[in-house]
Design a protein around this motif. Structure first.
Motif, PDB file in Angstrom:
ATOM      1  N   GLU A 145       0.687  -1.169  -0.218  1.00  0.00           N
ATOM      2  CA  GLU A 145      -0.045  -0.032  -0.110  1.00  0.00           C
ATOM      3  C   GLU A 145       0.949   1.262   0.016  1.00  0.00           C
ATOM      4  O   GLU A 145       0.455   2.142  -0.721  1.00  0.00           O
ATOM      5  CB  GLU A 145      -0.811  -0.032   1.204  1.00  0.00           C
ATOM      6  N   SER A 146       1.932   1.383   0.826  1.00  0.00           N
ATOM      7  CA  SER A 146       2.977   2.631   0.891  1.00  0.00           C
ATOM      8  C   SER A 146       3.615   2.586  -0.719  1.00  0.00           C
ATOM      9  O   SER A 146       3.703   3.918  -0.951  1.00  0.00           O
ATOM     10  CB  SER A 146       4.146   2.186   1.915  1.00  0.00           C
ATOM     11  N   GLN A 148       2.166   1.789  -3.592  1.00  0.00           N
ATOM     12  CA  GLN A 148       1.108   2.215  -4.448  1.00  0.00           C
ATOM     13  C   GLN A 148       0.869   3.686  -4.192  1.00  0.00           C
ATOM     14  O   GLN A 148       0.786   4.436  -4.843  1.00  0.00           O
ATOM     15  CB  GLN A 148       0.020   1.215  -4.103  1.00  0.00           C
ATOM     16  N   LYS A 149       0.918   4.154  -2.891  1.00  0.00           N
ATOM     17  CA  LYS A 149       0.450   5.393  -2.630  1.00  0.00           C
ATOM     18  C   LYS A 149       1.834   6.498  -3.182  1.00  0.00           C
ATOM     19  O   LYS A 149       1.354   7.336  -3.617  1.00  0.00           O
ATOM     20  CB  LYS A 149       0.361   5.566  -0.962  1.00  0.00           C
ATOM     21  N   THR A 153       1.220   9.248  -5.803  1.00  0.00           N
ATOM     22  CA  THR A 153       1.695  10.559  -5.482  1.00  0.00           C
ATOM     23  C   THR A 153       2.730  10.804  -6.605  1.00  0.00           C
ATOM     24  O   THR A 153       2.677  12.059  -7.152  1.00  0.00           O
ATOM     25  CB  THR A 153       2.772  10.793  -4.238  1.00  0.00           C
TER      26      THR A 153
END
Length: 234
Positions: A145-146, A148-149, A153
Protein backbone atom coordinates in the motif's frame (compact mmCIF):
# COMPACT_ATOMS: atom_id res chain seq x y z
CA UNK A 1 -41.46 -8.97 -7.32
CA UNK A 2 -43.29 -5.66 -7.01
CA UNK A 3 -41.82 -2.20 -7.35
CA UNK A 4 -41.51 -1.76 -3.58
CA UNK A 5 -39.83 -5.14 -3.24
CA UNK A 6 -37.31 -4.26 -5.93
CA UNK A 7 -36.70 -0.89 -4.30
CA UNK A 8 -36.07 -2.49 -0.91
CA UNK A 9 -33.74 -5.05 -2.51
CA UNK A 10 -31.83 -2.26 -4.26
CA UNK A 11 -31.53 -0.32 -1.01
CA UNK A 12 -30.27 -3.40 0.81
CA UNK A 13 -27.75 -4.01 -1.96
CA UNK A 14 -26.58 -0.41 -1.75
CA UNK A 15 -26.21 -0.63 2.02
CA UNK A 16 -24.24 -3.86 1.64
CA UNK A 17 -21.90 -2.28 -0.93
CA UNK A 18 -21.48 0.80 1.26
CA UNK A 19 -20.70 -1.42 4.23
CA UNK A 20 -18.11 -3.35 2.23
CA UNK A 21 -16.55 -0.08 1.08
CA UNK A 22 -16.24 1.10 4.69
CA UNK A 23 -14.74 -2.24 5.72
CA UNK A 24 -12.27 -2.13 2.83
CA UNK A 25 -11.11 1.36 3.75
CA UNK A 26 -10.61 0.26 7.36
CA UNK A 27 -9.22 -3.19 6.51
CA UNK A 28 -5.71 -2.60 7.82
CA UNK A 29 -6.97 -1.02 11.02
CA UNK A 30 -9.31 -3.96 11.56
CA UNK A 31 -6.50 -6.43 10.88
CA UNK A 32 -4.21 -4.66 13.35
CA UNK A 33 -6.90 -4.80 16.01
CA UNK A 34 -7.57 -8.47 15.30
CA UNK A 35 -3.86 -9.22 15.64
CA UNK A 36 -3.76 -7.38 18.98
CA UNK A 37 -6.79 -9.36 20.15
CA UNK A 38 -5.15 -12.60 19.01
CA UNK A 39 -1.94 -11.69 20.84
CA UNK A 40 -3.92 -11.04 24.00
CA UNK A 41 -5.73 -14.37 23.71
CA UNK A 42 -2.39 -16.07 23.06
CA UNK A 43 -0.97 -14.59 26.26
CA UNK A 44 -3.97 -15.88 28.19
CA UNK A 45 -3.50 -19.32 26.62
CA UNK A 46 0.16 -19.34 27.63
CA UNK A 47 -0.80 -18.40 31.18
CA UNK A 48 -3.34 -21.23 31.22
CA UNK A 49 -0.71 -23.61 29.82
CA UNK A 50 1.73 -22.61 32.55
CA UNK A 51 -0.94 -23.23 35.18
CA UNK A 52 -1.82 -26.65 33.75
CA UNK A 53 1.84 -27.61 33.51
CA UNK A 54 2.29 -26.64 37.16
CA UNK A 55 -0.67 -28.81 38.14
CA UNK A 56 0.73 -31.61 36.01
CA UNK A 57 4.03 -31.36 37.88
CA UNK A 58 2.24 -31.48 41.22
CA UNK A 59 0.23 -34.50 40.07
CA UNK A 60 3.42 -36.26 39.01
CA UNK A 61 4.96 -35.56 42.41
CA UNK A 62 1.87 -36.95 44.15
CA UNK A 63 2.00 -40.10 42.02
CA UNK A 64 5.67 -40.58 42.87
CA UNK A 65 5.06 -40.07 46.58
CA UNK A 66 2.04 -42.37 46.67
CA UNK A 67 3.91 -45.00 44.66
CA UNK A 68 6.77 -44.72 47.11
CA UNK A 69 4.30 -45.25 49.97
CA UNK A 70 2.87 -48.31 48.23
CA UNK A 71 6.37 -49.72 47.76
CA UNK A 72 7.19 -48.95 51.38
CA UNK A 73 4.11 -50.69 52.81
CA UNK A 74 4.53 -53.64 50.48
CA UNK A 75 7.90 -54.10 52.14
CA UNK A 76 6.23 -54.00 55.55
CA UNK A 77 3.64 -56.55 54.44
CA UNK A 78 6.35 -58.89 53.19
CA UNK A 79 8.19 -58.61 56.50
CA UNK A 80 4.95 -59.35 58.40
CA UNK A 81 4.39 -62.43 56.25
CA UNK A 82 7.95 -63.54 56.84
CA UNK A 83 7.27 -63.17 60.56
CA UNK A 84 4.07 -65.23 60.16
CA UNK A 85 2.08 -62.25 61.44
CA UNK A 86 -1.00 -62.72 59.26
CA UNK A 87 -3.06 -60.09 61.07
CA UNK A 88 -0.40 -57.40 60.69
CA UNK A 89 0.13 -58.39 57.08
CA UNK A 90 -3.62 -57.99 56.44
CA UNK A 91 -3.68 -54.56 58.08
CA UNK A 92 -0.76 -53.48 55.91
CA UNK A 93 -2.49 -54.94 52.85
CA UNK A 94 -5.58 -52.83 53.59
CA UNK A 95 -3.33 -49.78 53.83
CA UNK A 96 -1.75 -50.68 50.50
CA UNK A 97 -5.19 -51.14 48.91
CA UNK A 98 -6.25 -47.66 50.04
CA UNK A 99 -3.00 -46.20 48.76
CA UNK A 100 -3.49 -47.90 45.39
CA UNK A 101 -6.98 -46.39 45.09
CA UNK A 102 -5.45 -42.99 45.77
CA UNK A 103 -2.63 -43.78 43.35
CA UNK A 104 -5.08 -44.66 40.56
CA UNK A 105 -6.96 -41.39 41.06
CA UNK A 106 -3.72 -39.42 41.08
CA UNK A 107 -2.53 -41.17 37.92
CA UNK A 108 -5.81 -40.31 36.18
CA UNK A 109 -5.41 -36.71 37.28
CA UNK A 110 -1.81 -36.67 36.06
CA UNK A 111 -2.84 -38.18 32.71
CA UNK A 112 -5.60 -35.58 32.31
CA UNK A 113 -3.22 -32.72 33.07
CA UNK A 114 -0.62 -34.21 30.71
CA UNK A 115 -3.16 -34.46 27.88
CA UNK A 116 -4.51 -30.96 28.54
CA UNK A 117 -0.99 -29.54 28.58
CA UNK A 118 -0.11 -31.31 25.32
CA UNK A 119 -3.31 -30.14 23.60
CA UNK A 120 -2.93 -26.58 24.83
CA UNK A 121 0.77 -26.53 23.92
CA UNK A 122 -0.16 -27.61 20.39
CA UNK A 123 -2.89 -24.95 20.20
CA UNK A 124 -0.50 -22.26 21.45
CA UNK A 125 2.13 -23.29 18.92
CA UNK A 126 -0.44 -23.22 16.11
CA UNK A 127 -1.75 -19.83 17.24
CA UNK A 128 1.76 -18.40 17.34
CA UNK A 129 2.39 -19.64 13.80
CA UNK A 130 -0.93 -18.21 12.57
CA UNK A 131 -0.32 -14.84 14.20
CA UNK A 132 3.22 -14.69 12.83
CA UNK A 133 1.97 -15.51 9.34
CA UNK A 134 -0.83 -12.95 9.65
CA UNK A 135 1.61 -10.27 10.80
CA UNK A 136 3.87 -11.02 7.83
CA UNK A 137 0.92 -10.76 5.45
CA UNK A 138 -0.21 -7.48 7.02
CA UNK A 139 3.34 -6.11 6.77
CA UNK A 140 3.39 -7.12 3.11
CA UNK A 141 0.02 -5.45 2.51
CA UNK A 142 1.17 -2.29 4.29
CA UNK A 143 4.39 -2.22 2.29
CA UNK A 144 2.46 -2.72 -0.95
CA UNK A 145 0.00 0.00 0.00
CA UNK A 146 2.87 2.38 0.81
CA UNK A 147 4.49 1.67 -2.56
CA UNK A 148 1.18 2.17 -4.36
CA UNK A 149 0.57 5.45 -2.53
CA UNK A 150 4.08 6.59 -3.43
CA UNK A 151 3.50 5.62 -7.06
CA UNK A 152 0.17 7.45 -7.06
CA UNK A 153 1.82 10.53 -5.56
CA UNK A 154 4.60 10.45 -8.15
CA UNK A 155 2.09 9.95 -10.95
CA UNK A 156 -0.05 12.79 -9.63
CA UNK A 157 2.94 15.10 -9.33
CA UNK A 158 4.14 14.09 -12.80
CA UNK A 159 0.70 14.76 -14.22
CA UNK A 160 0.57 18.08 -12.41
CA UNK A 161 4.06 19.01 -13.58
CA UNK A 162 3.14 18.07 -17.14
CA UNK A 163 0.05 20.25 -16.92
CA UNK A 164 2.09 23.11 -15.47
CA UNK A 165 4.74 22.60 -18.16
CA UNK A 166 2.09 22.68 -20.87
CA UNK A 167 0.61 25.84 -19.36
CA UNK A 168 4.06 27.42 -19.12
CA UNK A 169 4.80 26.58 -22.76
CA UNK A 170 1.49 28.09 -23.82
CA UNK A 171 2.30 31.23 -21.83
CA UNK A 172 5.74 31.35 -23.44
CA UNK A 173 4.24 31.07 -26.91
CA UNK A 174 1.80 33.87 -26.13
CA UNK A 175 4.66 36.05 -24.90
CA UNK A 176 6.68 35.31 -28.05
CA UNK A 177 3.68 36.11 -30.23
CA UNK A 178 3.03 39.34 -28.36
CA UNK A 179 6.68 40.34 -28.65
CA UNK A 180 6.68 39.52 -32.37
CA UNK A 181 3.55 41.62 -32.89
CA UNK A 182 5.07 44.46 -30.89
CA UNK A 183 8.28 44.25 -32.94
CA UNK A 184 6.31 44.30 -36.18
CA UNK A 185 4.37 47.36 -35.02
CA UNK A 186 7.60 49.09 -34.09
CA UNK A 187 9.10 48.36 -37.52
CA UNK A 188 5.96 49.60 -39.23
CA UNK A 189 6.01 52.74 -37.12
CA UNK A 190 9.63 53.35 -38.07
CA UNK A 191 8.81 52.88 -41.75
CA UNK A 192 5.84 55.21 -41.51
CA UNK A 193 7.93 57.75 -39.70
CA UNK A 194 10.62 57.49 -42.39
CA UNK A 195 8.05 57.95 -45.12
CA UNK A 196 6.61 60.93 -43.34
CA UNK A 197 10.13 62.35 -42.97
CA UNK A 198 10.77 61.94 -46.73
CA UNK A 199 7.45 63.59 -47.54
CA UNK A 200 8.23 66.51 -45.27
CA UNK A 201 11.64 66.90 -46.88
CA UNK A 202 10.05 66.99 -50.37
CA UNK A 203 7.59 69.58 -49.17
CA UNK A 204 10.40 71.73 -47.85
CA UNK A 205 12.35 71.35 -51.12
CA UNK A 206 9.32 72.36 -53.18
CA UNK A 207 8.69 75.33 -50.98
CA UNK A 208 12.32 76.34 -51.48
CA UNK A 209 11.88 76.01 -55.24
CA UNK A 210 14.30 73.15 -55.67
CA UNK A 211 11.58 70.68 -56.63
CA UNK A 212 8.70 71.30 -58.99
CA UNK A 213 5.31 71.22 -57.42
CA UNK A 214 3.31 68.08 -58.12
CA UNK A 215 0.35 68.49 -60.48
CA UNK A 216 1.50 71.92 -61.81
CA UNK A 217 1.05 73.03 -65.48
CA UNK A 218 4.77 73.58 -65.79
CA UNK A 219 5.46 69.97 -64.99
CA UNK A 220 2.93 68.74 -67.52
CA UNK A 221 4.28 71.10 -70.25
CA UNK A 222 7.88 70.04 -69.57
CA UNK A 223 6.88 66.36 -69.85
CA UNK A 224 5.12 66.94 -73.18
CA UNK A 225 8.06 68.89 -74.59
CA UNK A 226 10.39 66.07 -73.63
CA UNK A 227 8.22 63.53 -75.44
CA UNK A 228 8.20 65.75 -78.55
CA UNK A 229 11.97 66.03 -78.52
CA UNK A 230 12.31 62.28 -78.18
CA UNK A 231 10.13 61.71 -81.27
CA UNK A 232 12.06 64.27 -83.34
CA UNK A 233 15.39 62.74 -82.48
CA UNK A 234 14.16 59.29 -83.39
Amino acid sequence: MGVWGKLITALRGGMHEAGEAVIDTQALRILDQEIRDADQELRKSKEALAEIMAKQKLAEDKVKKTQAKVDEYEGYALKALEANDEKLARDVAEKIANLEVTLDAERESEAAFTKSAADLRKAVSQSEANIKRLKQQVDTVKATESVQKAQATVASRYSGSQTKMHTALESLERIKKRQAEYGARMEAAVEVEAMESDDMLDVKLREAGFLAKEGSADNVLDRLKKKQQDKSSS
